[in-house]
Design an enzyme around this catalytic site. Structure first.
Site, mmCIF file in Angstrom:
data_model
loop_
_atom_site.group_PDB
_atom_site.id
_atom_site.type_symbol
_atom_site.label_atom_id
_atom_site.label_comp_id
_atom_site.label_asym_id
_atom_site.label_seq_id
_atom_site.Cartn_x
_atom_site.Cartn_y
_atom_site.Cartn_z
ATOM 1 C CD GLU A 192 -2.708 11.170 18.451
ATOM 2 O OE1 GLU A 192 -2.429 10.428 17.482
ATOM 3 O OE2 GLU A 192 -2.370 10.888 19.610
ATOM 4 C CB SER B 74 2.579 6.983 4.335
ATOM 5 O OG SER B 74 1.469 6.495 5.031
ATOM 6 C CD GLU C 10 -4.981 0.649 6.554
ATOM 7 O OE1 GLU C 10 -5.308 1.638 5.892
ATOM 8 O OE2 GLU C 10 -3.806 0.327 6.777
ATOM 9 C CD GLN D 18 -2.499 1.171 2.773
ATOM 10 O OE1 GLN D 18 -2.106 0.434 3.692
ATOM 11 N NE2 GLN D 18 -3.561 1.933 2.895
ATOM 12 N N GLY D 19 0.793 2.038 -1.052
ATOM 13 C CA GLY D 19 1.632 3.240 -1.159
ATOM 14 C C GLY D 19 0.839 4.513 -0.967
HETATM 15 C C1 LIG Z 1 4.015 -0.374 11.287
HETATM 16 C C2 LIG Z 1 3.525 0.594 10.280
HETATM 17 C C3 LIG Z 1 3.090 0.149 9.048
HETATM 18 C C4 LIG Z 1 2.664 1.050 8.080
HETATM 19 N N1 LIG Z 1 2.309 0.572 6.854
HETATM 20 C C5 LIG Z 1 1.981 1.456 5.874
HETATM 21 C C6 LIG Z 1 1.726 0.999 4.553
HETATM 22 O O1 LIG Z 1 1.816 -0.185 4.272
HETATM 23 N N2 LIG Z 1 1.428 1.895 3.601
HETATM 24 C C7 LIG Z 1 1.321 3.225 3.876
HETATM 25 O O2 LIG Z 1 0.996 3.993 2.992
HETATM 26 N N3 LIG Z 1 1.566 3.716 5.132
HETATM 27 C C8 LIG Z 1 1.905 2.846 6.133
HETATM 28 N N4 LIG Z 1 2.187 3.323 7.393
HETATM 29 C C9 LIG Z 1 2.210 4.753 7.604
HETATM 30 C C10 LIG Z 1 1.102 5.275 8.497
HETATM 31 O O3 LIG Z 1 -0.122 5.253 7.819
HETATM 32 C C11 LIG Z 1 1.516 6.692 8.938
HETATM 33 O O4 LIG Z 1 2.633 6.552 9.773
HETATM 34 C C12 LIG Z 1 0.425 7.421 9.669
HETATM 35 O O5 LIG Z 1 -0.640 7.735 8.808
HETATM 36 C C13 LIG Z 1 0.923 8.679 10.357
HETATM 37 O O6 LIG Z 1 1.644 9.499 9.487
HETATM 38 P P1 LIG Z 1 3.088 10.020 9.881
HETATM 39 O O7 LIG Z 1 3.897 8.854 10.268
HETATM 40 O O8 LIG Z 1 3.554 10.867 8.776
HETATM 41 O O9 LIG Z 1 2.869 10.897 11.183
HETATM 42 P P2 LIG Z 1 2.433 12.414 11.207
HETATM 43 O O10 LIG Z 1 1.260 12.632 10.337
HETATM 44 O O11 LIG Z 1 3.620 13.276 11.023
HETATM 45 O O12 LIG Z 1 1.957 12.517 12.701
HETATM 46 C C14 LIG Z 1 2.835 12.644 13.811
HETATM 47 C C15 LIG Z 1 1.985 12.850 15.048
HETATM 48 O O13 LIG Z 1 1.196 14.045 14.899
HETATM 49 C C16 LIG Z 1 -0.152 13.748 15.079
HETATM 50 N N5 LIG Z 1 -0.970 14.558 14.178
HETATM 51 C C17 LIG Z 1 -0.812 14.774 12.869
HETATM 52 N N6 LIG Z 1 -1.801 15.509 12.373
HETATM 53 C C18 LIG Z 1 -2.622 15.767 13.393
HETATM 54 C C19 LIG Z 1 -3.856 16.460 13.527
HETATM 55 N N7 LIG Z 1 -4.482 17.039 12.484
HETATM 56 N N8 LIG Z 1 -4.415 16.505 14.735
HETATM 57 C C20 LIG Z 1 -3.824 15.896 15.792
HETATM 58 N N9 LIG Z 1 -2.692 15.234 15.740
HETATM 59 C C21 LIG Z 1 -2.093 15.167 14.546
HETATM 60 C C22 LIG Z 1 -0.287 12.289 14.724
HETATM 61 O O14 LIG Z 1 -1.449 11.725 15.323
HETATM 62 C C23 LIG Z 1 0.990 11.720 15.271
HETATM 63 O O15 LIG Z 1 0.832 11.482 16.634
HETATM 64 C C24 LIG Z 1 2.617 2.423 8.373
HETATM 65 C C25 LIG Z 1 3.046 2.884 9.626
HETATM 66 C C26 LIG Z 1 3.507 1.989 10.570
HETATM 67 C C27 LIG Z 1 3.985 2.509 11.882
#
Ligand SMILES: Cc1cc2nc3c(=O)[nH]c(=O)nc-3n(C[C@H](O)[C@H](O)[C@H](O)COP(=O)(O)OP(=O)(O)OC[C@H]3O[C@@H](n4cnc5c(N)ncnc54)[C@H](O)[C@@H]3O)c2cc1C
Lengths: 341, 395
Positions: free
Chosen positions: B379, B126, B252, B123-124
């Site tokens: 969140e 992020s 999901e 899944q692409g």
């Molecule tokens: C084990 C694992 C597997 C994953 N697998 C996939 C995958 O297969 N494909 C894929 O596409 N992605 C995948 N992901 C990515 C995942 O979907 C993202 O990590 C997630 O959506 C959060 O984005 P970020 O890491 O950029 O954090 P950020 O968006 O930078 O967030 C950092 C922190 O800020 C908080 N935050 C951000 N915006 C807000 C807001 N508006 N209000 C309040 N708080 C906020 C978040 O809740 C978090 O606590 C995976 C992640 C993990 C850990």
């Protein structure tokens, strides 16, 4: 699984009726000491609610416990001060059971009469189970079903001594001061345990209703109250607290609905499901309570604002039919003693 | 399962239970190429026995089973200690998306291979700068004849290192959409996104593995440099991929993705830990375990309600956020309490620690810590509930 169309309609009807029959103005009058009278009870009877669980052959609706929790949810939403829980959720099923055991217990035939009077709105029941130190609404009750050392007694002639309570619309009476002319109606403890479960689940239903009211009221307030040039509901710290209440309430609602089903089906997990429901509802209700007052700020802390009517009813019910801690104790016993079961 | 089971359901459950009891292998986590291959073989076996994707229509190789049957299977799979499935992104996320938005040709082309575990999907969504704020993604795709030409980068791609295909969100227009438009549902950012399937063996694709904090590999970042993607690999409409992505995200967060049997099993393990360390008569410990049990039960009812909703042809919509919060935060707290109970043994990964599979517990503990991040953070789920379910105002 889901409420049926009829159950849905029943709930809507109860909601409208309770809102119309017992607005906050009436609650406040009761707080000021006004007598409850029988008007509202009569209206509940006319709508078929007092006889909700009375078997049809005795003039009732023959409803099950799922119907009971839906109606009690709305009673909590309105903070209805009538003893619906005691009469409909606990009293009637006990009387029905006594009637069913009529061959063995002399009280059987006598119970039929009570069921008919309840359905007609001519009798109010209150109960005291499991050594509860207080009896709710003994002043308006015509019949007290009380558990003493594993036997059930039915009292019609009892004096009741009121105690001072925090929620003045929920009237409690000192159980020890009850003077009676006792005669046991049954010595079968087997019917008491399900009665306690019904009390716990019914209370849990009331609590989810109260909590839903607190949530709705607070959401409404958060939409309108402006600070820093915007509604406070736009602030994330506010939004997240309300979202958490919604999650907790949804979870507790599922547990209550499941427990109601277990009671209706007399499933093997009835007692366990009841403990889970009460524990979950207590937790959800206490979260709703905390968040509601916090987000109302100063206005919520005033006597004038209606919020505290629900805060206090919610608080009172935390202890009724067992605290969360007591129910978790029971759950732990189930879990840890699983092997020995 | 809570919903009333028909005799066919009961028969199916017995069949699945018996088969799983005889066949479930004991596999290492899929964090190395060899282990991954073992998982793939196991899932082929699962398919040959007819247990992969039961709820798909028969014309695509499923059993056309109802969601209840599917949920029963997932429960039995957990009860039999079945290993994590590496095909889930294809079977559980892409497939429902294709059923809702794909063309017939796309379904014919991809679904049989997904089912047979012949192709593994990732899944692409992020990107380094677009996680929670998914719609601000910047991987772009430009039309060139019958192809889209993709440039950009994806990150946190589960199983990306071993997968064959990726379904990705790319920006096809609105390239200069104002980044200042940071409102979560502003219209501009959501327009101009396209949902596309990309063969990871295409020229210009580079996959770089990322090691997870628990030591597992397989996670990756994926780079696209002038990758040509035939236009018939667009799912849904060009520039209108947002609703397609929402279908994927809803799938999901669904309950069937996290079978309640898993938490029932974990709670039993927790009770075993309490016994092993002699705390099973401690009132505080019993109270806390009972509290977790109440949450497991509540989640079980929520999952059952989800199955019933889906079985009745409904969808969860934003309500799925309740489900996601319940399971992710429950698992986080459950494993954490296990480590707390282990006390001084809580740091130890070998069998000195008084627990049947202490390394497994630690591994689940860490993965649970990610559960409140992946599939949309806690969140973000709270934001969704506040804004869309409780209708609270925008900032
Ligand atoms: C084990 C694992 C597997 C994953 N697998 C996939 C995958 O297969 N494909 C894929 O596409 N992605 C995948 N992901 C990515 C995942 O979907 C993202 O990590 C997630 O959506 C959060 O984005 P970020 O890491 O950029 O954090 P950020 O968006 O930078 O967030 C950092 C922190 O800020 C908080 N935050 C951000 N915006 C807000 C807001 N508006 N209000 C309040 N708080 C906020 C978040 O809740 C978090 O606590 C995976 C992640 C993990 C850990």
């Amino acid at each position: 699984m889901f409420p049926t169309e009829e159950q849905h309609a029943l709930r809507e009807m109860a909601r409208d009726l309770f809102a119309a029959a017992s607005p906050p103005k009436r609650l406040r009058a009761l707080w000021d000491g006004e007598d409850r009278g029988r008007d509202v009870w009569k209206r509940l009877a006319d709508a078929g609610l007092t006889g909700l669980t009375v078997p049809q052959e005795h003039g009732g609706g023959g409803g099950g416990f799922r119907e009971v929790v839906l109606v009690l949810g709305e009673a909590g939403y309105a903070a209805l001060p009538e003893p619906l829980l005691e009469t409909v959720a606990v009293g009637v099923p006990l009387l029905t059971e006594i009637a069913r055991l009529a061959e063995e217990t002399p009280g059987g035939a006598w119970a039929h009469g009570w069921l008919e009077r309840i359905a007609a709105g001519d009798a109010i029941v209150t109960v005291q189970l499991g050594g509860a130190p207080y009896v709710v609404d003994a002043d308006v009750a015509d019949l007290l079903l009380t558990e003493i050392e594993g036997s059930l007694f039915a009292l019609t002639d009892f004096g009741a001594e009121p105690v001072v309570t925090e929620d003045r619309a929920r009237r409690l009476f000192d159980a020890h001061a009850i003077v009676d002319s006792r005669s046991a109606v049954t010595h079968r403890p087997a019917i008491l345990e399900p009665a306690r479960d019904r009390g716990a689940v019914g209370t849990a239903a009331l609590q989810t209703g109260i909590a839903r009211r607190l949530l709705d009221t607070t959401v409404e307030y958060a939409r309108t109250r402006q600070q820093f040039g915007q509604p406070i509901g736009a602030f994330q710290a506010v939004q997240h607290q309300l979202a958490d209440v919604h999650v907790a309430l949804t979870a507790a609602g599922g547990a209550v609905w499941h427990a109601a089903g277990a009671i209706d089906d007399d499933g093997p997990d009835r007692a366990h499901a009841a403990a889970v429901a009460k524990a979950a509802a207590n937790d959800a209700a206490s979260l709703a309570n905390r968040v509601a007052l916090q987000l109302h700020g100063g206005i919520g802390f005033t006597w004038e604002h209606d919020l505290h009517l629900w805060l206090k009813r919610g608080l009172a019910l935390q202890q009724a039919y067992g605290s969360a801690r007591e129910h978790r104790r029971r759950i732990a016993a189930d879990l840890f003693d699983e092997e020995s079961r | 399962m809570d919903p009333p089971l028909t005799s066919a359901h009961v028969a199916f459950r017995d069949e699945a239970r018996a088969w799983l009891a005889d066949h479930v292998p004991d596999l290492p986590p899929p964090g190395s190429p060899e282990a991954f291959e073992q998982h793939v073989s196991w899932e082929r076996e699962l398919h040959e026995a007819g247990f992969q994707a039961l709820h798909w229509p028969e014309e695509y190789g499923g059993r056309g089973a109802d969601v209840v049957t599917q949920a029963i299977f997932e429960e039995e799979y957990v009860r039999a200690d079945g290993p994590d499935r590496v095909t889930v992104l294809g079977t559980n996320l892409l497939a429902p998306t294709l059923f809702a938005h794909g063309t017939d040709a796309q379904r014919q082309r991809w679904l049989p291979d997904i089912l047979a575990a012949r192709t593994i999907w990732s899944q692409g969504f992020s990107e380094p700068d677009a996680g929670s704020d998914l719609a601000s993604l910047r991987t772009r795709a430009e039309r060139d004849g019958d192809d889209l030409v993709v440039n950009g980068q994806k990150i946190w791609t589960s199983y990306g290192a071993y997968a064959d295909w990726i379904f990705a969100l790319v920006r096809t227009s609105n390239f200069s959409a104002p980044r200042a438009d940071s409102t979560p549902d502003g219209p501009t950012k959501h327009a101009g996104i396209t949902f596309v399937a990309i063969d990871l063996r295409s020229d210009g694709v580079e996959v770089r593995p990322i090691i997870q904090l628990d030591g597992h590999a397989g996670f990756s970042e994926v780079f696209f440099t002038d990758v040509r993607v035939p236009i018939d690999q667009v799912i849904g409409e060009i520039d209108d991929g947002w609703p397609v992505a929402m279908t994927t995200l809803a799938a999901e967060r669904d309950a069937p993705a996290a079978p309640p049997a898993r938490y029932e099993r974990d709670l039993r393990d927790l009770i075993d830990i309490a016994r092993a360390v002699g705390l099973d008569t401690d009132d505080v410990v019993r109270d806390r375990i009972a509290g977790l049990h109440v949450r497991v039960e509540c989640y079980r009812h929520q999952a059952a309600a989800t199955v019933a909703t889906l079985a009745a042809g409904g969808s969860l919509g934003d309500g799925a956020s309740v489900t996601k919060l319940l399971w992710s935060e429950l698992e986080r707290d459950l494993y954490a309490f296990g480590l707390e109970l282990l006390g001084a043994h809580g740091e130890v990964l070998d069998d000195r620690a008084p627990l049947r599979d202490v390394a497994g517990w630690h591994s689940r503990y860490w993965y649970a810590r990610a559960a409140t991040i992946y599939a949309g953070t806690s969140e973000i789920q709270r934001n969704i509930l506040a804004r869309r379910v409780l209708a609270l105002p925008k900032a």
